[in-house]
Design a protein around this motif. Structure first.
Motif, PDB file in Angstrom:
ATOM      1  N   THR A   1       0.861  -1.232   0.038  1.00 47.56           N
ATOM      2  CA  THR A   1       0.113   0.032   0.074  1.00 47.56           C
ATOM      3  C   THR A   1       0.771   1.329  -0.221  1.00 47.56           C
ATOM      4  O   THR A   1       1.868   1.244   0.200  1.00 47.56           O
ATOM      5  CB  THR A   1      -0.933  -0.088   1.266  1.00 47.56           C
ATOM      6  OG1 THR A   1      -0.126   0.288   2.399  1.00 47.56           O
ATOM      7  CG2 THR A   1      -1.409  -1.393   1.528  1.00 47.56           C
ATOM      8  N   GLU A   2      -0.121   2.404  -0.071  1.00 51.26           N
ATOM      9  CA  GLU A   2       0.982   3.623  -0.336  1.00 51.26           C
ATOM     10  C   GLU A   2       1.688   3.934   1.164  1.00 51.26           C
ATOM     11  O   GLU A   2       2.633   4.986   1.129  1.00 51.26           O
ATOM     12  CB  GLU A   2      -0.119   4.860  -0.660  1.00 51.26           C
ATOM     13  CG  GLU A   2      -0.453   4.717  -2.128  1.00 51.26           C
ATOM     14  CD  GLU A   2      -1.121   5.965  -2.438  1.00 51.26           C
ATOM     15  OE1 GLU A   2      -1.612   6.653  -1.678  1.00 51.26           O
ATOM     16  OE2 GLU A   2      -1.361   6.223  -3.611  1.00 51.26           O
ATOM     17  N   THR A   3       1.178   3.423   2.366  1.00 53.94           N
ATOM     18  CA  THR A   3       1.805   3.838   3.554  1.00 53.94           C
ATOM     19  C   THR A   3       2.618   2.525   3.974  1.00 53.94           C
ATOM     20  O   THR A   3       2.713   2.693   5.250  1.00 53.94           O
ATOM     21  CB  THR A   3       0.678   3.957   4.523  1.00 53.94           C
ATOM     22  OG1 THR A   3      -0.338   2.943   4.535  1.00 53.94           O
ATOM     23  CG2 THR A   3      -0.010   5.245   4.337  1.00 53.94           C
ATOM     24  N   SER A   4       2.984   1.506   3.171  1.00 56.96           N
ATOM     25  CA  SER A   4       3.939   0.597   3.339  1.00 56.96           C
ATOM     26  C   SER A   4       5.176   1.012   3.747  1.00 56.96           C
ATOM     27  O   SER A   4       5.657   1.976   3.002  1.00 56.96           O
ATOM     28  CB  SER A   4       3.733  -0.528   2.476  1.00 56.96           C
ATOM     29  OG  SER A   4       4.354  -0.149   1.431  1.00 56.96           O
TER      30      SER A   4
ATOM     31  N   THR B   1       5.435  11.726   3.703  1.00 61.22           N
ATOM     32  CA  THR B   1       6.232  10.555   4.263  1.00 61.22           C
ATOM     33  C   THR B   1       6.094  10.546   5.899  1.00 61.22           C
ATOM     34  O   THR B   1       6.005   9.207   6.305  1.00 61.22           O
ATOM     35  CB  THR B   1       7.612  10.774   3.604  1.00 61.22           C
ATOM     36  OG1 THR B   1       7.617  10.779   2.273  1.00 61.22           O
ATOM     37  CG2 THR B   1       8.462   9.269   4.044  1.00 61.22           C
ATOM     38  N   LEU B   2       6.349  11.353   6.488  1.00 61.22           N
ATOM     39  CA  LEU B   2       6.686  11.344   8.026  1.00 61.22           C
ATOM     40  C   LEU B   2       5.152  11.064   8.604  1.00 61.22           C
ATOM     41  O   LEU B   2       5.354  10.362   9.647  1.00 61.22           O
ATOM     42  CB  LEU B   2       7.360  12.504   8.482  1.00 61.22           C
ATOM     43  CG  LEU B   2       8.567  13.072   8.323  1.00 61.22           C
ATOM     44  CD1 LEU B   2       8.841  14.364   8.591  1.00 61.22           C
ATOM     45  CD2 LEU B   2       9.323  12.201   9.117  1.00 61.22           C
ATOM     46  N   LYS B   3       4.136  11.573   8.147  1.00 59.26           N
ATOM     47  CA  LYS B   3       2.873  11.272   8.511  1.00 59.26           C
ATOM     48  C   LYS B   3       2.478   9.542   8.464  1.00 59.26           C
ATOM     49  O   LYS B   3       2.042   8.937   9.333  1.00 59.26           O
ATOM     50  CB  LYS B   3       1.780  11.808   7.654  1.00 59.26           C
ATOM     51  CG  LYS B   3       1.546  13.361   8.154  1.00 59.26           C
ATOM     52  CD  LYS B   3       0.390  13.926   7.439  1.00 59.26           C
ATOM     53  CE  LYS B   3       0.037  15.493   7.816  1.00 59.26           C
ATOM     54  NZ  LYS B   3      -0.889  16.148   7.027  1.00 59.26           N
ATOM     55  N   GLY B   4       3.101   9.166   7.281  1.00 57.76           N
ATOM     56  CA  GLY B   4       2.934   7.502   6.972  1.00 57.76           C
ATOM     57  C   GLY B   4       3.723   6.758   7.767  1.00 57.76           C
ATOM     58  O   GLY B   4       3.247   5.828   8.460  1.00 57.76           O
ATOM     59  N   ILE B   5       5.064   7.256   8.190  1.00 55.35           N
ATOM     60  CA  ILE B   5       5.780   6.568   9.038  1.00 55.35           C
ATOM     61  C   ILE B   5       5.301   6.636  10.746  1.00 55.35           C
ATOM     62  O   ILE B   5       5.418   5.592  11.208  1.00 55.35           O
ATOM     63  CB  ILE B   5       7.257   7.200   9.195  1.00 55.35           C
ATOM     64  CG1 ILE B   5       7.967   7.008   7.797  1.00 55.35           C
ATOM     65  CG2 ILE B   5       8.130   6.530  10.228  1.00 55.35           C
ATOM     66  CD1 ILE B   5       9.325   7.897   7.597  1.00 55.35           C
ATOM     67  N   GLN B   6       4.703   7.623  10.951  1.00 51.20           N
ATOM     68  CA  GLN B   6       4.084   7.868  12.277  1.00 51.20           C
ATOM     69  C   GLN B   6       3.103   7.027  12.159  1.00 51.20           C
ATOM     70  O   GLN B   6       2.889   6.324  13.513  1.00 51.20           O
ATOM     71  CB  GLN B   6       3.719   9.290  12.564  1.00 51.20           C
ATOM     72  CG  GLN B   6       3.301   9.534  13.912  1.00 51.20           C
ATOM     73  CD  GLN B   6       4.357   9.677  15.007  1.00 51.20           C
ATOM     74  OE1 GLN B   6       5.588  10.245  14.780  1.00 51.20           O
ATOM     75  NE2 GLN B   6       4.523   8.765  16.039  1.00 51.20           N
ATOM     76  N   LYS B   7       2.164   6.636  11.338  1.00 57.93           N
ATOM     77  CA  LYS B   7       1.183   5.987  11.515  1.00 57.93           C
ATOM     78  C   LYS B   7       1.668   4.459  11.457  1.00 57.93           C
ATOM     79  O   LYS B   7       1.001   3.484  12.333  1.00 57.93           O
ATOM     80  CB  LYS B   7       0.258   5.772  10.135  1.00 57.93           C
ATOM     81  CG  LYS B   7      -0.844   5.044  10.039  1.00 57.93           C
ATOM     82  CD  LYS B   7      -1.643   5.279   8.767  1.00 57.93           C
ATOM     83  CE  LYS B   7      -2.837   4.231   8.746  1.00 57.93           C
ATOM     84  NZ  LYS B   7      -3.474   4.409   7.308  1.00 57.93           N
ATOM     85  N   ASN B   8       2.584   3.940  10.965  1.00 62.21           N
ATOM     86  CA  ASN B   8       3.326   2.670  11.052  1.00 62.21           C
ATOM     87  C   ASN B   8       3.888   2.485  12.333  1.00 62.21           C
ATOM     88  O   ASN B   8       3.619   1.378  12.954  1.00 62.21           O
ATOM     89  CB  ASN B   8       4.430   2.572  10.153  1.00 62.21           C
ATOM     90  CG  ASN B   8       4.106   2.089   8.669  1.00 62.21           C
ATOM     91  OD1 ASN B   8       3.890   1.047   8.434  1.00 62.21           O
ATOM     92  ND2 ASN B   8       3.805   2.979   7.947  1.00 62.21           N
TER      93      ASN B   8
END
Length: 374
Positions: free
Chosen positions: A181-184, A214-221
């Protein structure tokens, strides 16, 4: 080379950003992955014995990095390597007598990686194209994606950014088609590198959007997953790159905050004494100069110098010494600055580090020009 400019004084002073082997935090995860150890063994028989003992370990080590798609660059350094797919679990270990198309492909990739480590980039690219044809001949989907990723990182290291972007786009499309996915983490790592390349090419708006996303996606992970070392490393890498962008935007307080967070993340991962920390400490020092906090700037540089000496990293030491000399010059301590920059020049000459020599010469020329005008 990347230079930070001090705008808060009448004379603009440049500070060189460390291009560390394999994680110039401009680095690439490729380079950490590529760290294949080649011993200086003169006798061929001894080398063969050594290689037989080491090779399986190196493949297993590479497999660990590639499980989450860290294909670092670094940098020198270092940029730091992992992947969305476990390519080396697919390339299972075989005895030397079990020669198959797969083992030949592994050997071709390994040789390419060694060429990259030796900075034989043209030869590495030729071998990667050969490996790509081999992967296509045996219809190895994973091998093809892996090789494209290595090619992309190599292009990034060589500052061939348009080429790197196209190759990373191919890798990203393949990963998305494979179910990511886009946030993987795998996609986010490529996104971070694309944002960093945009910053290096001067497209600051594109870089800003890329880093924020990118940082939002990493934080979500981080919130949704258990502790993952590779995601934490990606977080630190991206924070450092974002800080570099904010330096260019003159957002010095924000840059300092991101550098400090990157420092904490990578210190937790690798301990207080490693080459990745040196780069961030240098960035923090440059930020403090912009903020006219010269005491803090010297403290960060001196901390970095202590680590460089502990690691016997003479090349980094020369650049750090030159930057320290510039800070003393900034404060008006010309004699002290001259002494330090002369030492930096000697170190640079001793280890054939052109960056250190150039920065030391720049510092000495600034001192000379200032002395002549007084």
């Amino acid at each position: 080379m990347n230079f930070g400019l001090c705008h808060n004084v009448s004379r603009q002073i440049r500070f060189i950003s460390l291009r560390r082997v394999q994680i110039d935090l401009r680095s690439s995860p490729l380079k950490c992955f590529c760290r294949v150890y080649v011993p200086l063994v003169a006798h061929k028989k001894k080398w063969q014995e050594y290689k037989h003992k080491r090779t399986k370990f190196e493949y297993e080590r590479s497999n660990h990095f590639w499980q989450h798609f860290w294909s670092l660059f670094t940098t020198r350094g270092g940029i730091t390597a992992s992947s969305a797919f476990s390519i080396f679990s697919w390339f299972k270990w075989h005895k030397e007598e079990d020669i198959t198309p797969e083992t030949k492909l592994v050997e071709a990739i390994k040789r390419s990686v060694l060429c990259i480590q030796r900075e034989q980039f043209d030869k590495a690219e030729q071998m990667l194209h050969l490996a790509l044809r081999m992967a296509q001949d045996i219809n190895s989907k994973e091998g093809i994606i892996y090789i494209y990723d290595v090619m992309a990182n190599l292009a990034m290291e060589r500052e061939q950014y348009t080429k790197a972007e196209k190759l990373f786009a191919d890798v990203m499309r393949s990963l998305l088609a494979d179910g990511h996915t886009e946030t993987s983490p795998q996609i986010l790592h490529i996104s971070s590198k694309l944002a960093h390349m945009a910053q290096l090419q001067g497209d600051l708006e594109k870089a800003q959007l890329g880093f924020v996303w990118t940082l939002k996606g990493i934080q979500k992970n981080i919130e949704e997953l258990d502790y993952d070392k590779d995601v934490q490393e990606l977080f630190g890498l991206t924070k450092n790159w974002f800080g570099q962008l904010q330096l260019r935007q003159a957002k010095y307080e924000d840059a300092k905050k991101n550098f400090q967070e990157a420092f904490e993340l990578l210190t937790d991962l690798y301990g207080p004494s490693n080459d990745k920390i040196i780069i961030i400490l240098n960035n923090l020092s440059v930020t403090c100069v912009h903020l006219e906090d010269y005491t803090g700037a010297k403290n960060y540089i001196e901390h970095a110098l202590t680590i460089a000496k502990d690691l016997n990293d003479i090349a980094q030491q020369g650049i750090l010494e030159a930057n320290l000399g510039l800070i003393y010059f900034h404060e008006g301590f010309l004699a002290k600055a001259k002494q330090i920059c002369q030492n930096a020049y000697r170190i640079g000459k001793k280890c054939n580090n052109d960056d250190a020599v150039e920065q030391a010469e720049y510092c000495l020329n600034e001192i000379k020009a200032t002395s002549a005008s007084e």
